[in-house]
Structures are given as structure tokens and as C-alpha cells.
Write a protein that holds these residues in place. Sequence first.
Motif, PDB file in Angstrom:
ATOM      1  N   MET A 182       0.839  -1.190   0.000  1.00 41.79           N
ATOM      2  CA  MET A 182       0.000   0.000   0.000  1.00 41.79           C
ATOM      3  C   MET A 182       0.877   1.244   0.000  1.00 41.79           C
ATOM      4  O   MET A 182       2.035   1.191   0.444  1.00 41.79           O
ATOM      5  CB  MET A 182      -0.959   0.000   1.197  1.00 41.79           C
ATOM      6  N   PRO A 183       0.362   2.364  -0.514  1.00 41.83           N
ATOM      7  CA  PRO A 183       1.167   3.594  -0.541  1.00 41.83           C
ATOM      8  C   PRO A 183       1.481   4.069   0.878  1.00 41.83           C
ATOM      9  O   PRO A 183       0.688   3.891   1.799  1.00 41.83           O
ATOM     10  CB  PRO A 183       0.246   4.590  -1.265  1.00 41.83           C
ATOM     11  N   VAL A 184       2.646   4.675   1.029  1.00 38.90           N
ATOM     12  CA  VAL A 184       3.056   5.251   2.304  1.00 38.90           C
ATOM     13  C   VAL A 184       3.476   6.694   2.052  1.00 38.90           C
ATOM     14  O   VAL A 184       4.310   6.954   1.184  1.00 38.90           O
ATOM     15  CB  VAL A 184       4.228   4.461   2.927  1.00 38.90           C
ATOM     16  N   THR A 185       2.894   7.617   2.783  1.00 44.22           N
ATOM     17  CA  THR A 185       3.238   9.026   2.584  1.00 44.22           C
ATOM     18  C   THR A 185       4.629   9.315   3.148  1.00 44.22           C
ATOM     19  O   THR A 185       4.986   8.778   4.191  1.00 44.22           O
ATOM     20  CB  THR A 185       2.218   9.945   3.278  1.00 44.22           C
ATOM     21  N   PRO A 186       5.419  10.160   2.472  1.00 41.76           N
ATOM     22  CA  PRO A 186       6.751  10.476   2.984  1.00 41.76           C
ATOM     23  C   PRO A 186       6.713  11.476   4.139  1.00 41.76           C
ATOM     24  O   PRO A 186       7.689  11.616   4.860  1.00 41.76           O
ATOM     25  CB  PRO A 186       7.463  11.074   1.770  1.00 41.76           C
ATOM     26  N   GLU A 187       5.566  12.170   4.312  1.00 42.37           N
ATOM     27  CA  GLU A 187       5.487  13.187   5.351  1.00 42.37           C
ATOM     28  C   GLU A 187       4.447  12.800   6.410  1.00 42.37           C
ATOM     29  O   GLU A 187       3.602  11.928   6.182  1.00 42.37           O
ATOM     30  CB  GLU A 187       5.125  14.551   4.751  1.00 42.37           C
ATOM     31  N   GLN A 188       4.542  13.465   7.573  1.00 44.67           N
ATOM     32  CA  GLN A 188       3.586  13.243   8.647  1.00 44.67           C
ATOM     33  C   GLN A 188       2.248  13.919   8.312  1.00 44.67           C
ATOM     34  O   GLN A 188       2.203  14.890   7.563  1.00 44.67           O
ATOM     35  CB  GLN A 188       4.117  13.830   9.962  1.00 44.67           C
ATOM     36  N   HIS A 189       1.189  13.395   8.902  1.00 45.48           N
ATOM     37  CA  HIS A 189      -0.134  13.996   8.770  1.00 45.48           C
ATOM     38  C   HIS A 189      -0.777  14.092  10.154  1.00 45.48           C
ATOM     39  O   HIS A 189      -1.846  13.518  10.387  1.00 45.48           O
ATOM     40  CB  HIS A 189      -1.013  13.184   7.809  1.00 45.48           C
ATOM     41  N   PHE A 222      -3.400   8.033  11.043  1.00 43.54           N
ATOM     42  CA  PHE A 222      -2.692   6.820  10.622  1.00 43.54           C
ATOM     43  C   PHE A 222      -2.863   6.567   9.120  1.00 43.54           C
ATOM     44  O   PHE A 222      -2.004   5.953   8.494  1.00 43.54           O
ATOM     45  CB  PHE A 222      -3.198   5.601  11.397  1.00 43.54           C
ATOM     46  N   PHE A 223      -3.981   7.039   8.564  1.00 38.13           N
ATOM     47  CA  PHE A 223      -4.239   6.866   7.131  1.00 38.13           C
ATOM     48  C   PHE A 223      -4.768   8.179   6.566  1.00 38.13           C
ATOM     49  O   PHE A 223      -5.478   8.926   7.244  1.00 38.13           O
ATOM     50  CB  PHE A 223      -5.266   5.756   6.884  1.00 38.13           C
ATOM     51  N   VAL A 224      -4.420   8.456   5.318  1.00 43.14           N
ATOM     52  CA  VAL A 224      -4.927   9.639   4.620  1.00 43.14           C
ATOM     53  C   VAL A 224      -5.230   9.266   3.174  1.00 43.14           C
ATOM     54  O   VAL A 224      -4.698   8.280   2.647  1.00 43.14           O
ATOM     55  CB  VAL A 224      -3.894  10.799   4.636  1.00 43.14           C
ATOM     56  N   ARG A 225      -6.106  10.054   2.557  1.00 44.28           N
ATOM     57  CA  ARG A 225      -6.368   9.873   1.131  1.00 44.28           C
ATOM     58  C   ARG A 225      -5.428  10.803   0.374  1.00 44.28           C
ATOM     59  O   ARG A 225      -5.358  12.005   0.653  1.00 44.28           O
ATOM     60  CB  ARG A 225      -7.828  10.176   0.801  1.00 44.28           C
ATOM     61  N   THR A 226      -4.705  10.246  -0.573  1.00 44.79           N
ATOM     62  CA  THR A 226      -3.728  11.020  -1.328  1.00 44.79           C
ATOM     63  C   THR A 226      -3.777  10.604  -2.794  1.00 44.79           C
ATOM     64  O   THR A 226      -4.352   9.564  -3.144  1.00 44.79           O
ATOM     65  CB  THR A 226      -2.308  10.799  -0.760  1.00 44.79           C
ATOM     66  N   THR A 227      -3.193  11.406  -3.640  1.00 44.47           N
ATOM     67  CA  THR A 227      -3.202  11.124  -5.080  1.00 44.47           C
ATOM     68  C   THR A 227      -2.069  10.184  -5.458  1.00 44.47           C
ATOM     69  O   THR A 227      -0.910  10.412  -5.100  1.00 44.47           O
ATOM     70  CB  THR A 227      -3.065  12.429  -5.885  1.00 44.47           C
ATOM     71  N   ASN A 228      -2.403   9.127  -6.150  1.00 47.12           N
ATOM     72  CA  ASN A 228      -1.393   8.194  -6.647  1.00 47.12           C
ATOM     73  C   ASN A 228      -0.642   8.864  -7.802  1.00 47.12           C
ATOM     74  O   ASN A 228      -1.254   9.242  -8.807  1.00 47.12           O
ATOM     75  CB  ASN A 228      -2.059   6.898  -7.132  1.00 47.12           C
ATOM     76  N   ALA A 246      -0.960   4.846   4.013  1.00 46.81           N
ATOM     77  CA  ALA A 246      -0.538   4.817   5.413  1.00 46.81           C
ATOM     78  C   ALA A 246       0.440   5.957   5.674  1.00 46.81           C
ATOM     79  O   ALA A 246       1.147   6.395   4.774  1.00 46.81           O
ATOM     80  CB  ALA A 246       0.128   3.479   5.731  1.00 46.81           C
ATOM     81  N   THR A 247       0.454   6.453   6.881  1.00 46.19           N
ATOM     82  CA  THR A 247       1.394   7.504   7.260  1.00 46.19           C
ATOM     83  C   THR A 247       2.554   6.897   8.041  1.00 46.19           C
ATOM     84  O   THR A 247       2.459   5.763   8.520  1.00 46.19           O
ATOM     85  CB  THR A 247       0.701   8.564   8.138  1.00 46.19           C
ATOM     86  N   PRO A 248       3.662   7.619   8.195  1.00 49.28           N
ATOM     87  CA  PRO A 248       4.769   7.117   9.015  1.00 49.28           C
ATOM     88  C   PRO A 248       4.339   6.781  10.443  1.00 49.28           C
ATOM     89  O   PRO A 248       4.900   5.878  11.065  1.00 49.28           O
ATOM     90  CB  PRO A 248       5.769   8.277   8.995  1.00 49.28           C
ATOM     91  N   LEU A 249       3.324   7.482  10.971  1.00 46.42           N
ATOM     92  CA  LEU A 249       2.842   7.196  12.322  1.00 46.42           C
ATOM     93  C   LEU A 249       2.253   5.794  12.396  1.00 46.42           C
ATOM     94  O   LEU A 249       2.442   5.088  13.391  1.00 46.42           O
ATOM     95  CB  LEU A 249       1.788   8.228  12.738  1.00 46.42           C
ATOM     96  N   PHE A 250       1.549   5.364  11.337  1.00 44.98           N
ATOM     97  CA  PHE A 250       0.991   4.012  11.315  1.00 44.98           C
ATOM     98  C   PHE A 250       2.107   2.971  11.250  1.00 44.98           C
ATOM     99  O   PHE A 250       2.055   1.944  11.943  1.00 44.98           O
ATOM    100  CB  PHE A 250       0.050   3.835  10.126  1.00 44.98           C
ATOM    101  N   LEU A 251       3.129   3.217  10.423  1.00 47.47           N
ATOM    102  CA  LEU A 251       4.255   2.289  10.342  1.00 47.47           C
ATOM    103  C   LEU A 251       4.937   2.159  11.701  1.00 47.47           C
ATOM    104  O   LEU A 251       5.294   1.051  12.133  1.00 47.47           O
ATOM    105  CB  LEU A 251       5.254   2.754   9.290  1.00 47.47           C
ATOM    106  N   ALA A 252       5.113   3.289  12.384  1.00 51.27           N
ATOM    107  CA  ALA A 252       5.732   3.251  13.709  1.00 51.27           C
ATOM    108  C   ALA A 252       4.887   2.422  14.669  1.00 51.27           C
ATOM    109  O   ALA A 252       5.410   1.626  15.459  1.00 51.27           O
ATOM    110  CB  ALA A 252       5.908   4.670  14.243  1.00 51.27           C
ATOM    111  N   LEU A 253       3.562   2.581  14.610  1.00 50.88           N
ATOM    112  CA  LEU A 253       2.659   1.830  15.482  1.00 50.88           C
ATOM    113  C   LEU A 253       2.785   0.330  15.239  1.00 50.88           C
ATOM    114  O   LEU A 253       2.852  -0.463  16.183  1.00 50.88           O
ATOM    115  CB  LEU A 253       1.223   2.291  15.238  1.00 50.88           C
ATOM    116  N   VAL A 254       2.833  -0.060  13.969  1.00 52.43           N
ATOM    117  CA  VAL A 254       2.951  -1.484  13.628  1.00 52.43           C
ATOM    118  C   VAL A 254       4.266  -2.059  14.141  1.00 52.43           C
ATOM    119  O   VAL A 254       4.292  -3.137  14.747  1.00 52.43           O
ATOM    120  CB  VAL A 254       2.835  -1.685  12.100  1.00 52.43           C
ATOM    121  N   VAL A 255       5.369  -1.350  13.923  1.00 52.87           N
ATOM    122  CA  VAL A 255       6.678  -1.856  14.344  1.00 52.87           C
ATOM    123  C   VAL A 255       6.755  -1.956  15.876  1.00 52.87           C
ATOM    124  O   VAL A 255       7.342  -2.889  16.419  1.00 52.87           O
ATOM    125  CB  VAL A 255       7.807  -0.963  13.798  1.00 52.87           C
ATOM    126  N   ILE A 256       6.148  -0.993  16.570  1.00 52.34           N
ATOM    127  CA  ILE A 256       6.134  -1.037  18.036  1.00 52.34           C
ATOM    128  C   ILE A 256       5.426  -2.297  18.522  1.00 52.34           C
ATOM    129  O   ILE A 256       5.887  -2.971  19.446  1.00 52.34           O
ATOM    130  CB  ILE A 256       5.466   0.227  18.609  1.00 52.34           C
TER     131      ILE A 256
END
Length: 342
Positions: free
Chosen positions: A178-185, A189-195, A205-215
Motif C-alpha cells: 500500500m502507498p506510504v506518505t513520505p510526510e507526517q499527517h 494513521f491513514f490519509v487519502r492522497t493522489t497516486n 498509510a502515514t509514518p505514524l501508522f508504520l511506527a505503530l505497527v513496528v512497536i
Amino acid sequence: MEFLFADWLGTPAWFWLAFIGLVVALTAFDLGILHKEDREMGIAESLKLSAFYIGIALLFGMWIWLARGSEPAMQYYTGFFIEKALSIDNVFVISLIFSYFAIPAKYQYRALLWGIMAVIVLRGIMIAGGAALVNEAYWVLYLFAAFLIYTGVKMFFAGDEPMDVANNPAVRFISRHMPVTPEQHGQRFFVRTTNPKTGKLVMAATPLFLALVVINVADLVFAIDSVPAIFAITTDTFIVYTSNIMAILGLRALYFALAAMVHRFHYLKYALAAVLVFIGTKIFVADFLLGGGKFPPALSLGVTFGLITAGIVYSLWKTTGAGEANSPAGTDEADPARNNPD
């Protein structure tokens, strides 16, 4: 009313309901009153809130003492202190994860909250599975004990190798599927963005969601040590679960104080290694040297508390005057370009 007194995993249902009610009340108070808005928590506030959670945990142990007796209470306290000490290593890993994904300090507390909510469920599943195994085959405890001894010896001689966040399987799986945004929002945890390839709106997914999963993945790894350690103390599922969760609940508050000084707990790992070896060894001592008799709970609690306290005091003494250069990198200086592993 009969339901309240019905046996559930060896404990009346009302005990479980009381504990769940306490967890829900503490979480609602924390999130709904103390932290309604995202903000950075200072060290002083972190220590005060940590003292509050530790006080609640100790009072809960006193309730167990009054309701069920001294032996279950001492087993609860032993499990609580072990899990609390092991969480210091967890703090270092969480700090690295937040730093890698460049998560601003004011969003870290909310991410930890959701992470701990997931941990409560995941630990429950692991503990229920462990309890079922032990009830079906007592000899599984010997496997737990041997694993703890092995882990303790390995921890004693192992070096300090940092976690490789970029190559975490969960991070790479999410990044590929799934797409991952390079910046924080913000706190999202998820945002709608243009492909960029199709021009269509997609969920990313946002970096905050990735951090949550890894934790949460990291916590599962830590649980491989902590859950068998508490089962080696007692097979009472209620004591195992509550001691685990009460120690974890205060982790999000303690994190902000420990993250700033985690480098000063370098020698604690040797005390933890000794604790794991001791807890694993006492299973064999009780069954083969004491003829199946119980290892005194007061002695287990005393040795565990003494080793952990000695490790903390010695670490603080040896690292007196240690510079900030030894502490984990701050999130404000992390490179945002690393947010997307691919």
C-alpha cells in the motif's frame, strides 16, 4: 448474579470485570482528561504520571492480597517488577522507532496509547494460549524454564545491537502492498492522497501508522521473554495477565522520562539476565530438589526485586555524568527521507 461468581480461567468473573473496568477507566481518564490535545510531555510530568500508575498497580496488588491472600499477591508483584524492568529495554527500541520515522514528540503519546491497546489484546491471546498449553501438559513449564535460562545467559553475553527498523518485515510488507506518505499527517494513521502513477485518490498509510505497527511487532518479541517468565512464577492466568498489563499501562507515561536517560541503564540488562536465569532455575529446584513443593513466593519476590534494584542503582552510579551523546537520537533531528523504506 451467578455469572459474576462463575469460574473463568480459575478466577471468578467479577475479578476479571473489575480489572477490565479499571483499565478502561484509567485509559479514559488519561486520554479524555489528561491528554485531550496532542502535546509534548515533559520529563517532570512523565515522572509524576508514572508514579501515579505505579501507585495504582501497587494498590491493585494490595486488593489481590486482601481478596485472595498473600501468595497470589506476591506472585503478582514479582511479575509486575519483572515486566516493568523488561520494559526499560522496550523503551530504547520504541525510541529508535520514533526516531527512524521522525515522529514529533507531541504525537508519540497518542501512538503509544493505541499501541498499548493493541498490546492488551495481543498479550491476552498469548497468555490464554500459554495457559491452555500448561493446563494440557505441565511439562511445557520445563520448556519455558529452559528457555528463560537460555535467554538469560544469551542476554548476559550479548552485545548492544540496534534494531534494524528499515528491514523490519512488517514495514517492508506494508510498503510493498500500500502507498506510504513520505510526510507526517498529524495524528492520522491513514490519509487519502493522489497516486502519482494513476492520478487517482488512494488510501495511504502515514509514518505514524508504520511506527505503530513496528512497536507492536517489537512488543511481541519482548513478550516471548516476559510471558514465560511470569508463567514460571505462577500458572494463575489472572495473576499472569494482570501483572503484565498493569506494568505495560504505565509504560507510555514512563517512556518520556526513560527515553531521555535510557543510556544510563546500560548495566540493567545484566540484572535482568540474572533474574531470568533465577526464575527459570527455580522451576527445576521446586520440582526436583524440593520434591514438588512450592518455591517460597516471598523469596522469589525478594530476589527479583533485589536484583533489579541493584542493576538500576549500579547503572545510575556507573553512568553518573554521562553525556547526552550517549542517548538515543531525538526525533526532531531524524531524517524524514527515511520514512519510506523503499
